[in-house]
Motif scaffolding. Structure first.
Motif, short mmCIF file in Angstrom:
data_model
loop_
_atom_site.label_atom_id
_atom_site.label_comp_id
_atom_site.label_asym_id
_atom_site.label_seq_id
_atom_site.Cartn_x
_atom_site.Cartn_y
_atom_site.Cartn_z
N TRP A 44 0.86 -1.18 0.00
CA TRP A 44 0.00 0.00 0.00
C TRP A 44 0.89 1.23 0.00
N HIS A 45 0.44 2.28 -0.69
CA HIS A 45 1.16 3.55 -0.71
C HIS A 45 0.11 4.65 -0.67
N LEU A 46 0.22 5.54 0.31
CA LEU A 46 -0.75 6.62 0.50
C LEU A 46 -2.18 6.09 0.55
N ASN A 47 -2.33 4.96 1.24
CA ASN A 47 -3.63 4.34 1.48
C ASN A 47 -4.26 3.71 0.25
N ARG A 48 -3.48 3.50 -0.78
CA ARG A 48 -3.98 2.84 -2.00
C ARG A 48 -3.21 1.55 -2.20
N GLU A 73 -11.00 3.00 -4.92
CA GLU A 73 -10.23 3.75 -3.93
C GLU A 73 -10.15 5.19 -4.42
N GLY A 74 -10.05 6.12 -3.50
CA GLY A 74 -9.91 7.51 -3.91
C GLY A 74 -10.58 8.45 -2.94
N GLY A 101 -10.14 3.65 1.19
CA GLY A 101 -9.16 2.62 0.90
C GLY A 101 -9.67 1.30 1.44
N TYR A 102 -8.86 0.26 1.29
CA TYR A 102 -9.24 -1.08 1.75
C TYR A 102 -8.04 -1.77 2.37
#
Length: 152
Positions: A44-48, A73-74, A101-102
């Motif tokens: 994951w990077h920056l909640n994505r 996501e977004g 996010g997930y």
């Protein structure tokens, strides 16, 4: 393969052999070499989620019909105030700016960005919400620029 769902984020409802268990976040591609497949997250990077470059082919179009689609996501805005869960741990007020996010189990997480003296800060800890609350979010259109592959 005919009758496949669109490419996007999904939760597996049943396992894919011994490769991906049920109840997992995946990216589904309805095309590809050698065929349609699912790609699990690897980081994951920056909640994505960042999905594996190599996926696993699906055994049949029927198998793909059991994938549960997830909102992208977004960034979103809260259309109608809601609490994160039945225990009322956190209130998300109407018109709040949030990031969806997930986690690896496809559990939805909301992150609440904040203005700071340095600009927009995106927290790395989110609040779990259930799928019924996702309907209270409206996606925002934010331009996205990808770095060239050699810059990653």
């Amino acid at each position: 393969m005919p009758d496949l769902p669109p490419c996007g984020l999904y939760k597996t409802k049943r396992p894919l052999a011994d490769k991906v268990p049920a109840g997992r976040l995946v990216f589904f591609h309805n095309h590809g070499e050698p065929s349609a497949g699912i790609y699990p997250p690897e980081s994951w990077h920056l909640n994505r989620a960042r999905f594996a470059k190599g996926g696993f082919p699906i055994p049949s179009p029927e198998w793909a019909q059991d994938l549960e689609p997830l909102p992208a996501e977004g960034f979103y805005r809260v259309r109608e105030a809601f609490e994160c869960c039945d225990k009322h741990c956190r209130l998300f007020e109407a018109e709040t700016f949030v990031q969806l996010g997930y986690d690896a189990e496809a559990q939805a997480l909301l992150f609440v960005p904040e203005w700071t003296d340095e600009g927009m800060a995106i927290p790395d800890t989110g609040t779990r919400i259930d799928a019924t609350r996702l309907a209270k979010l409206a996606p925002l259109k934010i331009p996205h620029t990808s770095l060239p592959p050699e810059a990653h």
